[in-house]
Design an enzyme around this catalytic site. Structure first.
Site, PDB file in Angstrom:
ATOM      1  N   CYS A   1       2.574  29.859 -21.911  1.00 51.75           N
ATOM      2  CA  CYS A   1       2.956  29.043 -23.070  1.00 51.75           C
ATOM      3  C   CYS A   1       2.110  27.775 -23.174  1.00 51.75           C
ATOM      4  O   CYS A   1       1.840  27.298 -24.273  1.00 51.75           O
ATOM      5  CB  CYS A   1       4.435  28.660 -22.977  1.00 51.75           C
ATOM      6  SG  CYS A   1       5.559  30.056 -23.063  1.00 51.75           S
TER       7      CYS A   1
ATOM      8  N   GLU B   1      12.579  26.364 -24.239  1.00 49.95           N
ATOM      9  CA  GLU B   1      11.140  26.214 -23.987  1.00 49.95           C
ATOM     10  C   GLU B   1      10.470  27.397 -24.650  1.00 49.95           C
ATOM     11  O   GLU B   1      10.539  28.522 -24.154  1.00 49.95           O
ATOM     12  CB  GLU B   1      10.869  26.159 -22.478  1.00 49.95           C
ATOM     13  CG  GLU B   1       9.535  25.490 -22.137  1.00 49.95           C
ATOM     14  CD  GLU B   1       8.388  26.468 -22.008  1.00 49.95           C
ATOM     15  OE1 GLU B   1       8.214  27.308 -22.900  1.00 49.95           O
ATOM     16  OE2 GLU B   1       7.667  26.404 -21.003  1.00 49.95           O
ATOM     17  N   LEU B   2       9.813  27.137 -25.785  1.00 51.21           N
ATOM     18  CA  LEU B   2       9.353  28.218 -26.646  1.00 51.21           C
ATOM     19  C   LEU B   2       7.828  28.287 -26.671  1.00 51.21           C
ATOM     20  O   LEU B   2       7.162  27.802 -25.772  1.00 51.21           O
ATOM     21  CB  LEU B   2       9.942  28.027 -28.050  1.00 51.21           C
ATOM     22  CG  LEU B   2      11.469  27.830 -28.081  1.00 51.21           C
ATOM     23  CD1 LEU B   2      11.958  27.617 -29.502  1.00 51.21           C
ATOM     24  CD2 LEU B   2      12.192  28.988 -27.419  1.00 51.21           C
TER      25      LEU B   2
ATOM     26  N   GLU C   1       0.541  31.547 -32.312  1.00 50.51           N
ATOM     27  CA  GLU C   1       0.370  31.539 -30.865  1.00 50.51           C
ATOM     28  C   GLU C   1      -0.327  32.827 -30.442  1.00 50.51           C
ATOM     29  O   GLU C   1       0.135  33.926 -30.753  1.00 50.51           O
ATOM     30  CB  GLU C   1       1.720  31.437 -30.150  1.00 50.51           C
ATOM     31  CG  GLU C   1       1.568  31.453 -28.638  1.00 50.51           C
ATOM     32  CD  GLU C   1       2.889  31.369 -27.897  1.00 50.51           C
ATOM     33  OE1 GLU C   1       2.929  30.783 -26.809  1.00 50.51           O
ATOM     34  OE2 GLU C   1       3.895  31.908 -28.420  1.00 50.51           O
TER      35      GLU C   1
ATOM     36  N   TRP D   1       9.188  37.356 -19.112  1.00 52.13           N
ATOM     37  CA  TRP D   1       8.523  38.207 -18.130  1.00 52.13           C
ATOM     38  C   TRP D   1       7.268  37.580 -17.542  1.00 52.13           C
ATOM     39  O   TRP D   1       6.778  38.018 -16.509  1.00 52.13           O
ATOM     40  CB  TRP D   1       8.124  39.540 -18.786  1.00 52.13           C
ATOM     41  CG  TRP D   1       7.427  39.348 -20.099  1.00 52.13           C
ATOM     42  CD1 TRP D   1       7.994  39.410 -21.337  1.00 52.13           C
ATOM     43  CD2 TRP D   1       6.049  39.011 -20.312  1.00 52.13           C
ATOM     44  NE1 TRP D   1       7.059  39.145 -22.303  1.00 52.13           N
ATOM     45  CE2 TRP D   1       5.848  38.885 -21.693  1.00 52.13           C
ATOM     46  CE3 TRP D   1       4.958  38.813 -19.468  1.00 52.13           C
ATOM     47  CZ2 TRP D   1       4.620  38.568 -22.269  1.00 52.13           C
ATOM     48  CZ3 TRP D   1       3.730  38.490 -20.023  1.00 52.13           C
ATOM     49  CH2 TRP D   1       3.571  38.363 -21.407  1.00 52.13           C
TER      50      TRP D   1
END
Length: 454
Positions: free
Chosen positions: A261, A227-228, A359, A129
């Site tokens: 990210c 892609e984390l 994170e 999102w």
């Protein structure tokens, strides 16, 4: 039903009916049926379609920016920039795909041997999102130019944005069913991955969700690009341009209310300038404010996208302070409507604290003291993530050394970590695998076929 909520007000937006598993399967079959015609189009023809997509996106950029502001809280000015960046990505691959996919002659015992790159079929993109237009184009543009058809599964938070983006593709005259949007509830994603018509998967999202997607794709022997998340370190050495560094670090941490990210999350500062940098960041953080993302000329930060994400971020801040860090500004859970969170500066953060190891997806910066350059590198690499990293220094040799020693998918020296259509992007460890963008990105979802002629 998909039930998005406006994060600025906490009020429900219009619900969108979700497809059933059977309906999703029918849509995938349509994309499969469209594949042969799209695959066989000349690259020049596909390029013309992608350039038309870019024009159609720009024609609806204000509508897309408004929807992003309403559905996930992106400030208006950032939304306009995101649409432009996505359009540029479409144009970049339209202009460069022929070069990236050109056959490569390789010497062997054959009279003629070479490698060619051919599309796989229908590729699924499971998208988040936080940048619903840019991340969609980052997946769609190279996959389509390579000759694949695409299924886009957008996040349930942003169904309106996904719908209008899809309408822009259709307005560009793209052949029927070459790009299909699946308004789908998240629990059904596994069934879509399992569908025999899905030949590969692109996923952007959290590390935990990425593990599930990777396992499901691997069970079907389907290639995947992941892609984390990231706990991205930024090193500031004593000889750096501190004013510029603090300006860029603040920008990086506050873009999209910190929901990026590749934003700076752990700032590692050489002890000789540690206190000075903390003071400089305090001045910058306290000058920031949150506000309505729909105000066109506002510089305010938007909200966190969901209540659960806001509460989770506050829990990380609270646990970090309880473990001994100091909060110079922010750190309070706001009252009132919406899911806002104040710019928060945590200093004296140490390994093992929540803001160091996890994170933090919001406007929270963890500042860590390093004894020297080698210690800073050690702290930067003390993470299971490996997405982006950066260093600010005056010594070019140390900058070059850092690029080789920092364990991440991309490193910036005296600049911001960003995604650029011209350069590959991706991570290692819990930040995923595979690459998007650049010449490497378009070759992720192709058959690298060896040809040998006697």
């Amino acid at each position: 039903m998909l039930a998005p909520v406006n994060p600025s007000t906490g009020k429900k937006l219009a619900e969108v009916e979700s497809l059933t598993a059977q309906q999703a399967s029918i849509e995938i079959d349509k994309a499969n049926a469209a594949f042969p015609l799209w695959r066989d189009l000349a690259l020049e023809q596909r390029a013309r379609y992608l350039k038309s997509v870019a024009a159609a996106m720009r024609a609806r950029k204000e509508e897309l920016a408004r929807l992003m502001a309403e559905e996930m809280g992106k400030p208006w000015r950032e939304g306009l920039g995101e649409v432009e960046k996505g359009a540029m990505c479409a144009e970049y691959y339209a202009d460069n795909a022929a070069e990236f996919l050109a056959a490569e002659e390789l010497a062997s015992d054959a009279s003629h041997s070479y490698v060619c790159y051919q599309p796989l079929g229908t590729v699924l993109g499971v998208l988040p999102w936080n940048a619903p237009v840019w991340l969609a184009l980052r997946f769609l543009a190279p996959a389509l130019m390579a000759g694949n058809t695409c299924i886009m599964k957008a996040d349930p938070n942003v169904p309106g944005t996904a719908r209008v983006l899809t309408e822009a593709f259709h307005a560009a005259g793209l052949p029927q069913d070459v790009m299909i949007n699946l308004p789908l509830e998240t629990p059904l994603v596994g069934d879509v991955i399992d569908h025999p018509g899905i030949k590969a998967v692109s996923f952007t999202g959290s590390s935990n969700a990425g593990k599930k997607v990777a396992a499901r794709a691997a069970a079907g022997l389907k290639p995947a690009v992941l892609e984390l998340g990231g706990s991205d370190p930024c090193i500031v050495l004593a000889d750096a341009d501190l004013d510029k560094a603090c300006d860029v670090i603040t920008l990086s941490r506050m873009i999209n209310a910190g929901q990026s990210c590749i934003a700076v999350k752990r700032l590692i500062v050489e002890e000789a300038v540690y206190d000075k940098v903390c003071d400089m960041l305090y001045e910058r953080f306290t000058a920031l404010a949150t506000g309505d993302p729909l105000i066109a000329d506002s510089q305010a930060l938007g909200p966190i996208a969901r209540r659960d994400l806001q509460l989770g971020l506050h829990d990380q801040v609270t646990r970090t302070i309880q473990a001994g860090a100091r909060c110079l500004t922010g750190g309070d859970l706001p009252g009132g409507e919406g899911f806002f969170y104040p710019p928060t500066l945590l200093v004296d953060v140490k390994p093992g604290m929540a803001a160091f190891t996890e994170e933090t997806f919001g406007p929270v910066l963890a500042v860590i003291k390093a004894k020297d350059f080698d210690h800073a590198l050690q702290l930067a690499n003390d993470t299971e993530y490996g997405l982006g990293s950066s260093i600010w220094c005056g010594d070019p040799q140390k900058g070059e050394m850092a690029t080789q020693k920092l364990q991440a998918g991309q490193v910036a020296v005296n600049g911001i970590v960003k995604t650029d259509p011209r350069l590959p992007s991706g991570g290692i460890g819990l930040s995923g695998y595979g690459r998007e963008l650049g010449p490497h990105g378009i070759r992720e979802f192709v058959n690298t076929k060896q040809i040998w002629v006697a």
